[in-house]
Structure formats: C-alpha cells, structure tokens
Design an enzyme around this catalytic site. Structure first.
Site, PDB file in Angstrom:
ATOM      1  CG  ASP A  95      -1.720   0.131  -1.493  1.00  0.00           C
ATOM      2  OD1 ASP A  95      -0.498   0.364  -1.440  1.00  0.00           O
ATOM      3  OD2 ASP A  95      -2.181  -1.020  -1.544  1.00  0.00           O
ATOM      4  CE  LYS A 107      -5.099  -2.812  -3.061  1.00  0.00           C
ATOM      5  NZ  LYS A 107      -4.789  -2.133  -1.775  1.00  0.00           N
ATOM      6  CE  LYS A 166      -2.154  -4.920  -2.246  1.00  0.00           C
ATOM      7  NZ  LYS A 166      -1.826  -3.891  -1.225  1.00  0.00           N
TER       8      LYS A 166
END
Length: 320
Positions: free
Chosen positions: A157, A220, A256
């Site tokens: 991430d 995300k 996400k």
C-alpha cells in the site's frame, strides 16, 4: 497489473485528466441515496456480513506494534469468526478468512513467520513509501517498497505525494507511481490517495485516474491517519473513476476504503455502494477491500447476536 500500453506515452492522455470536472452536489445526493438504502435482516444480513469479513485487510499500524500482537492479528485473520458460530450457520467449511493482514514494513517478517508456522496461506500487505505522509526522499521510498517485497509482502500500500496532485503536476505523479509499480514487481500495489488532503473531488478523481494509468491494482481512500478518511461521497468519486477507466480500457481496478470504518452497519453500506456502482464482479477480495482494525470485532458481535439472539459479553469473543 502493469501500466496499460495505452498510457506508455502518458503526455498524450493529459487531456483526459485535464477535462475532468466533478459535480459536487450530485455526488453528495448520490451518497445520501446509498446511505439511505434499507439493509437486509436476519440470514440476509448475516450472509452479507460474512462477505464483508472476507474483504477485510485486518490491520495494525501502531507505534507499539510487536511480534506478539502481529502474531495475534494473523491468528485472528485465519479464524475471524468463532468456529462454533460458523457451525451454527453451516459455514464452517467455506474457508472464511480475512482478505489479508496489513502491517508496517518492519513487521512483515513477523507476519510471514506467523503464517508459515501455522502452515496457512494468506496475503501479507505492507504500507510503504514513507507512510503516512510520503514526505521522504524518493530513493528511500523506493527502497522501502523493495525491502517489504523481499521480506515477503505480496501486497504493498503506497502513498502518493499530495503536493503533486494539489499543484496539478499529473505527469510527475504518474512517473512517481510508475516507479513504485516497478519496485513492487509481482506484488499487488494499492495506491493511497489520502483524500482528506487533496482539496476537492475533482483532484480526487484526477489522482485516481493517474494512479490507474500508472498500473495500480487498487486505489485506496486514505492512510487512516488523516483528519478525513473514507467517506461515502469521496468513494462515489473514486468508484466512478474506476468504472470509467474500465469502460475506456477494459482493465478492472480494485477499490479499498480505509479509515474510520468501525461498525457492521458501515460495512453493509460499503458493500451496497460497490454493488450499485460497479456490480457484483467487484464484491470479492480481488477487487474490493475494507481497511480496518476494529471493524471485525463488531461484525463478529452481530453474527453472535444472529446465532444466539443476544449480544456477546466482551469475554465471550476472541480479541479482534
């Protein structure tokens, strides 16, 4: 996912990004519609909650993380719902686990070791690139990605440089994310927009487009450390970018939300949003994740209530 060949010469596609305009009021109205939907009850709600469990990136990103609490996190990810509760629902043999565990780079080896000792296969995700602010030298950020992957992370991430988005340097942002993509190698890359620091919905949409063009497997919302994290309006903006990118290129990119997702009810609204905006194909962990540390505890509590007819006392459920 690698960058789509269409975007190898990104400057030609700056016009697509520059044309983006987001209708703020329309986004807010759509978000209110989603949040106002009536949710299913009883077995329908329980089924949706189990689906939500399988999409959770079970996360610990605390300064006091230790090998022991990372080990407990992994054990909970392997058995997120108490076995007797699953047996009562005839779901004990369905392989219900969380989608992944997510930790700091320094804790990746701890997570990998715990899962290996348990002889269990589960993705280990690591934050990287100077998480959460991204305000470190590019060389350091790239090395952090490489080290996480070498230590066993199968998902990374990464955080973007918000300054590039705020100042409209879209080509520079693309080149930065491309470097992270190459450093990830075979690992899946989730690109964190840090939406609470991008100023407006139009910047969020443009940054989402650029991240997808650069080869992100997921986009995300947040690090969970900003003052504003995952909200339904900003999610509408991001999933519309995903949908339009798919319609134009044929490439599916995951989504996400992360930060502030704490209740079972929240998870049901997120699933509803994904189903209505992107369809059933996105209702699985390969294209949808929930970044959360405390959400699982409330979901298990609601499952307990469904099975027994009463809410659990704190000592009746394992630590989530």
């Amino acid at each position: 996912m690698v960058a789509h060949p269409l975007f190898t010469f990104f400057p030609q596609y700056l016009e697509w990004v520059s044309r983006v305009r987001v209708n703020h009021q329309a986004v807010l109205r759509r978000a209110q519609q989603i949040q106002g939907r009536k949710q299913g009850k009883n077995q329908w709600q329980a089924a949706w909650l189990l689906r939500a469990v399988t999409c959770i990136d079970l996360t610990t990103l605390a300064g006091d993380d230790t090998p022991s609490n990372v080990h407990r996190l992994c054990m909970k990810a392997m058995q997120p719902i108490r076995h007797d509760l699953l047996e009562s629902m005839d779901m004990q043999d369905k392989g219900i686990t969380t989608a992944a565990v997510c930790v700091y780079p320094a804790r990746v080896t701890d997570a990998v070791k715990s899962l290996k000792l348990a002889n269990f296969s589960l993705p280990v995700a690591s934050v990287a690139t100077g998480f959460p602010a991204g305000q470190t030298a590019m060389k350091t950020r790239l090395e952090e990605v490489r080290m996480a992957v070498e230590d066993g992370a199968t998902e990374v991430d990464i955080v973007i440089n918000r300054m590039l988005a705020l100042t409209g340097q879209w080509e520079a942002l693309y080149q930065e994310i491309r470097q992270f993509r190459e450093a990830c190698g075979e690992a899946h890359m989730k690109t964190i927009m840090a939406v609470g620091e991008l100023g407006n919905f139009t910047n969020v949409y443009k940054a989402s487009l650029v991240a997808m063009m650069a080869g992100s497997d997921f986009i995300k919302t947040s690090t969970g450390k900003e003052s504003v994290n995952a909200t339904f309006p900003v999610a509408i903006v991001m999933v519309r970018a995903i949908r339009n990118f798919f319609l134009r290129t044929g490439h599916k990119v995951g989504f996400k939300p992360a930060g502030g997702i704490r209740t079972a009810k929240d998870s049901l609204v997120w699933l509803t949003l994904m189903k209505e905006e992107l369809g059933d194909e996105w209702l699985n962990p390969s294209l949808f994740r929930l970044g959360a540390s405390t959400l699982l505890a409330d979901i298990e509590r609601q499952i307990y209530h469904y099975v027994t007819g009463r809410y659990a006392a704190y000592h009746e459920l394992p630590l989530a």
